[in-house]
Design a protein around this motif. Structure first.
Motif, short mmCIF file in Angstrom:
data_model
loop_
_atom_site.label_atom_id
_atom_site.label_comp_id
_atom_site.label_asym_id
_atom_site.label_seq_id
_atom_site.Cartn_x
_atom_site.Cartn_y
_atom_site.Cartn_z
N GLY A 91 0.46 -1.13 0.24
CA GLY A 91 -0.35 -0.02 -0.31
C GLY A 91 0.57 0.91 -0.35
O GLY A 91 0.31 2.11 0.74
N PRO A 92 1.92 1.62 -0.95
CA PRO A 92 2.25 2.87 -0.75
C PRO A 92 1.39 3.77 -0.97
O PRO A 92 2.08 5.28 -0.53
N LYS A 93 0.74 4.11 -2.00
CA LYS A 93 -0.37 5.28 -1.84
C LYS A 93 -1.54 5.29 -0.83
O LYS A 93 -1.57 6.10 -0.83
N LEU A 94 -1.33 4.32 -0.61
CA LEU A 94 -2.59 4.62 1.00
C LEU A 94 -1.38 4.95 1.92
O LEU A 94 -2.15 5.66 2.91
N GLN A 95 -0.66 4.48 2.22
CA GLN A 95 0.48 5.12 3.39
C GLN A 95 1.05 6.92 3.04
O GLN A 95 0.71 7.57 3.80
N VAL A 96 1.31 6.87 1.60
CA VAL A 96 1.08 8.67 1.55
C VAL A 96 0.18 9.45 1.62
O VAL A 96 -0.29 10.38 2.08
N LEU A 97 -1.27 8.80 1.42
CA LEU A 97 -2.21 9.71 1.73
C LEU A 97 -2.65 9.27 3.19
O LEU A 97 -3.21 10.52 3.41
N ARG A 98 -2.00 8.40 4.08
CA ARG A 98 -2.40 8.43 5.83
C ARG A 98 -1.48 9.59 6.13
O ARG A 98 -1.59 10.23 7.17
N ASN A 99 -0.35 9.39 5.42
CA ASN A 99 0.65 10.53 6.38
C ASN A 99 1.63 11.72 5.97
O ASN A 99 1.71 12.56 6.00
#
Length: 1015
Positions: free
Chosen positions: A550-558
């Motif tokens: 989930g790299p895109k999810l990680q960007v969205l969260r952080n």
């Protein structure tokens, strides 16, 4: 302690016989010294045994009564074997190594511990330091040395150097750095046994293995390193060889690495360490001339001149993807030095942001220094200029993005053994002989792995972004990084990652359910630690998989600010829709879902159980006690509150009210519950939320203290069953209120409630899997207590001596008193705070502690329970996609101008106003839209609130309004006023013959609040 073997020569035999006699006379001790000095070669074979027995003498209880002359002679005996080589005049490093690992590793060295000066003044400390550096750099230790021995060596090494402060060599710093890096896990875990807040995953193995606290003497010596004198001495030792004109020096990197390891070893002293460094100055050398810089600015200049910084900024300015980050993270001596410097700058700058108010964040050139206090001058001297801020943000953004796209092996959280390797702390087994640690595959920055680096970068970005959100100083689109993503496919890619993550979570849940759990009845301490360790390791494994997919999810969260807001809102609604579809078996519509449950499609068991299941989602609510009835009937649902619910309102006579649903009664129920719960004038005198001067809400800080005082007044014993029940009930109510707000967001129902920004920041941080949890900031105090904020600003800018104000590190809290009045209780802001006066130097820390107490500590239980309930309905990671102002818009709608055409296109009509086959609107409807277009925006908002109970539009337009905005005829009598059913967003509009009449009647109804009904 006796010799390991018999002496090999006559001279050593003489020494031997003398050393084994604890009652050795002054004459015999002198004989020892002469033998050792005259025949050093012959003493070497038994040097270890010599120091073993000398340590026995140096630790004897009779040492306290030893005459001063004999005491001095015994000290000379300790130093005697360490004479310089006659041929080259250099110290014998082998002898110093034996001295270090045989004598200084002993725990009972009263000779040294009571009077370290007597040995330090005779000792060549530089030679001792070099021998320690050599052995720790190569991990070459004597076979029988344990980690406890190394801890005693470190303590004695610190004591000797404290006794000889004239030494300014950076070798001392290097020796400390190497020793503390190697022993970091031991120091952190064994000196912080009672500080659960600071226990990290990497400490678990150590806690099981080495639960015994560090000896008091060791703790005293190590804590000297973090007190004011120790930090000041550190900076004094450092000032002579530093240059930052071209590139960072080894000394700069060494100071950075040493400070980072101090922060790792002593988390409870973290603020003190940073404060003392923040207030320290560093002399720099530039072209032969010296100048002085505040430490923060020094490390900023050093960090900004690194190759790492320059490479990433260069790619950012070229609008290229940061392809060099992977190469920069691979282990390389020069890059290691640079990363250490960068990381310490981020630690110091993050601390500075905590104690800096918005007025000092970007200092104005017109401000006169004479009007500023010392602390204000220091803060402004450390502040970055606008151009420097742009440069820093550019660097952090383009470093952070690649950190979420690194290969999985580098990106995931390591196991405890791997973490030790990456930290550079060396072997963890008690016997060091069999321990070999593989070299790390990535940059070896002591105390920092890749997730830690990512967290430090994210923390700095978030802190600066919050400033820009409150008081913009960067261009509007400066934070966006859409060029790094294919935005045409971004939403679908993120949704796919979320689906994969959801599947993984289900698989992990099934695996964990099938594993044997440790006995719940076990009271064995080690067993309890083992159980916690197993759970933590499962969490780490989960994070490894999560980071892979989930790299895109990680960007969205952080780093949510990197993606446009409207894109994130669409993603949020997609996530909710996916969750509804999954939970309801594809039947998102409430009525179809209920029919499916009755038909047995969702496997809720036999027919009776299915009816019982639906019954749990049904409630009868009295208008006079909406929140309490809702809590009583729906709290047990937990996550099941996500499913459709059925509500029947009853009046004061318990008679059911007529109503239609279609989502309408559910909306009326949810808005009524929030209005009741958030009201400051509840019948039970329980004010769950209080408001500031701007009517922004936050959890009542004193409610638990008030409850405790009330229980005491009723003679309820603290800790009794009744006491716990009352407190737990209060926690549950906050949790339920969080679920209700989450249910509104889940169903897309807007509520006209505004929360304080600092409270919403806690929502956003609750879903971030980094260290960017909410950290109290002095600027947020304005949202809590404007008067307190002004008082602290006056304290910060006070030009005199703060000691004259007689402040200490305590704070007074107001609590309820049985007499009906409020009283105050005094609480410490730090350990032994009542005995620590506030001085000019530490007033920023005092201000920071006050802010933390008011914004975090006082509201901790309330906030934690509310967020737990909110997270039951809305995945916390979804909340982390938004900042505080964006979350408020998500809760209550868009505050921008009402788009009348968008509302018109998303309105349905019924009765006389239903559009026929000709597709033409009724004349009254045309009048209505003509009136709406000509109204002021504030009047349009009044109309919208009159119909929907909320004066704002949904974020993605009126197509998202639930239920849909609708208009039906309200009769032909033009004297009648328009009326509404807010539960279904329905306007009942009489048939008016002119736009003027319609406008007059509509505005009168809106302004008087007349015409509401629930038909």
């Amino acid at each position: 302690m006796g010799p390991a073997s018999s002496p090999s020569c006559e001279s050593s035999s003489e020494v031997w016989l003398i050393m084994r006699d604890e009652s050795s006379s002054q004459t015999l001790l002198v004989t020892i010294i002469n033998i050792v000095k005259q025949r050093p070669a012959s003493i070497k074979p038994v040097l270890k045994s010599y120091y073993v027995d000398l340590a026995r003498l140096a630790g004897a209880d009779s040492l306290a009564n030893l005459p001063s002359q004999q005491h001095q002679t015994l000290c000379e005996a300790v130093i005697a074997p360490l004479v310089k080589d006659i041929d080259n005049g250099a110290p014998d490093l082998d002898a110093y190594q034996t001295f270090a690992y045989t004598f200084l590793t002993c725990s009972k060295l009263r000779l040294l511990q009571r009077n370290p000066e007597s040995i330090a003044q005779l000792l060549d400390l530089e030679a001792l330091t070099q021998s320690i550096i050599h052995s720790f750099s190569s991990h070459q230790f004597p076979e029988d040395v344990t980690r406890d021995d190394l801890l005693w060596l470190l303590a004695h090494f610190v004591a000797l150097n404290r006794a000889a402060p004239a030494s300014h060599s950076s070798l001392y710093l290097e020796a400390l750095y190497l020793q503390m890096s190697f022993l970091a896990v031991d120091i952190r875990s064994r000196s912080n046994q009672n500080d659960d807040e600071y226990t990290s995953d990497s400490d678990e193995d150590t806690k099981i293995r080495d639960f015994v606290p560090l000896p008091e003497y060791v703790v005293d010596q190590l804590e000297f390193l973090v007190n004011e004198e120790g930090i000041a001495g550190l900076l004094r030792r450092f000032t002579s060889t530093t240059s930052i004109t071209t590139h960072i020096s080894e000394d700069t990197s060494l100071l950075a690495g040493y400070t980072l390891i101090l922060l790792q070893c002593f988390p409870t002293h973290g603020d003190d360490i940073k404060m003392r460094l923040f207030q320290g100055d560093i002399q720099t050398v530039d072209g032969g001339s010296k100048s002085t810089l505040p430490s923060v600015k020094f490390f900023w200049k050093a960090a900004s001149k690194t190759d790492v910084f320059a490479t990433i900024v260069q790619e950012a300015n070229a609008k290229e993807k940061s392809t060099s980050v992977l190469a920069l993270l691979k282990q390389d001596p020069m890059h290691d030095m640079e990363w250490r410097t960068l990381l310490l700058f981020l630690e110091l700058y993050n601390f500075q942001l905590r104690v800096t108010d918005d007025e000092d964040f970007l200092p104005r050139e017109t401000d006169l220094a004479i009007e500023q206090s010392q602390v204000t001058q220091r803060i402004r001297a450390c502040s970055l200029s606008l151009s420097e801020l742009k440069l820093l943000v550019n660097f952090l953004k383009h470093l952070a993005i690649p950190l979420y796209h690194l290969p999985a092996a580098m990106r995931s959280s390591p196991s405890s053994e791997r973490l030790d390797a990456m930290m550079g702390v060396g072997p963890t087994r008690n016997n060091l002989r069999d321990s070999k640690t593989a070299p790390p595959a990535v940059v070896s920055v002591t105390g920092m792995d890749i997730p830690g680096l990512r967290d430090a970068v994210s923390s700095a970005l978030h802190a600066i972004y919050e400033r820009d959100s409150r008081r913009p100083f960067l261009p509007r689109d400066f934070w966006l990084m859409t060029a790094h993503f294919d935005m045409t496919a971004f939403i679908s890619a993120v949704v796919l990652e979320e689906l994969r993550l959801d599947e993984l979570s289900e698989e992990e849940g099934e695996e964990n359910d099938n594993e044997d759990n440790p006995s719940a009845s076990s009271h064995d301490l080690a067993g309890d630690w083992l159980s916690r360790l197993t759970y933590r390791r499962r969490q780490r494994t989960s994070e490894e998989y999560r980071s892979i997919i989930g790299p895109k999810l990680q960007v969205l969260r952080n780093m949510p600010f990197a993606i446009p807001f409207d894109v994130r809102v669409r993603i949020f609604r997609q996530f909710v829709h996916l969750d509804k579809t999954k939970r309801r078996g594809g039947h998102v519509d409430p009525d179809r879902w209920r029919l499916a449950v009755i038909a047995g499609e969702h496997d809720h068991g036999p027919s009776a159980l299915r009816r019982q299941f639906l019954g749990r989602h049904t409630a009868t609510i009295n208008r006079g006690r909406v929140f309490d009835d809702a809590f009583d009937q729906f709290y047990s649902l937990g996550e099941g509150l996500k499913e459709p619910i059925q509500i029947t309102f009853v009046d004061q006579f318990d008679q059911p009210e007529a109503g239609i649903d279609g989502g309408g009664v559910t909306k009326e129920f949810l808005t009524s519950v929030t209005n009741d719960a958030f009201s400051p004038e509840r019948d039970d005198d329980r004010t769950y939320f209080v408001s500031n001067t701007q009517n922004l809400l936050y959890p009542n800080p004193s409610i638990f203290d008030d409850m405790a005082a009330n229980l005491r007044s009723q003679s309820v014993t603290e800790g009794s069953g009744d006491w716990r029940d009352a407190m737990n009930d209060l926690v549950k109510r906050y949790e339920f209120l969080g679920r209700i707000v989450g249910k509104c967001m889940y169903e897309g129902i807007l509520i006209d409630i505004s929360f304080a920004g600092f409270f919403l920041l806690k929502w956003a941080s609750s879903g971030q899997n980094t260290s960017t949890d909410y950290r109290a900031n002095i600027n947020d105090l304005r949202d809590l207590d404007a008067e307190l904020y002004q008082g602290l600003m006056s304290l910060k800018n006070y030009p005199g001596d703060v000691a004259d104000l007689s402040l200490d590190f305590t704070i007074a809290d107001s609590v309820w008193d049985p007499s009906g009045h409020r009283r105050t209780i005094t609480r410490p802001l730090r350990k032994d705070g009542a005995n620590i006066p506030v001085t000019n130097k530490d007033r920023p820390l005092y201000i920071s502690y006050v802010a933390n107490h008011r914004l975090v500590a006082q509201q901790h239980r309330q906030t934690k329970a509310f967020l737990r309930g909110l997270g039951t309905i809305i995945n916390p990671s979804w909340l982390s996609m938004f900042n505080q102002s964006e979350l408020q818009r998500l809760i209550g709608g868009d505050s921008s101008e009402i788009d009348v055409e968008d509302l018109r296109q998303n309105t349905s009509y019924s009765g006389l106003y239903a559009i026929g086959d000709d597709g033409q609107e009724h004349p009254t409807i045309r009048f209505f839209w003509d009136v709406m277009r000509k109204l002021k925006d504030s009047e349009r908002r009044d109309v919208l609130k009159y119909v929907t109970s909320t004066p704002r539009a949904p974020l993605l337009g009126f197509s998202q309004l639930k239920p849909q905005f609708s208009i039906r005829d309200g009769g032909s009598d033009e004297e009648r006023l328009p009326s509404t059913s807010t539960c279904v967003n329905l306007l009942k509009l009489p048939v008016y013959k002119s736009a003027a009449t319609l406008r007059a009647k509509l505005l009168y109804a809106v302004q008087s609040g007349a015409g509401f009904d629930l038909s």
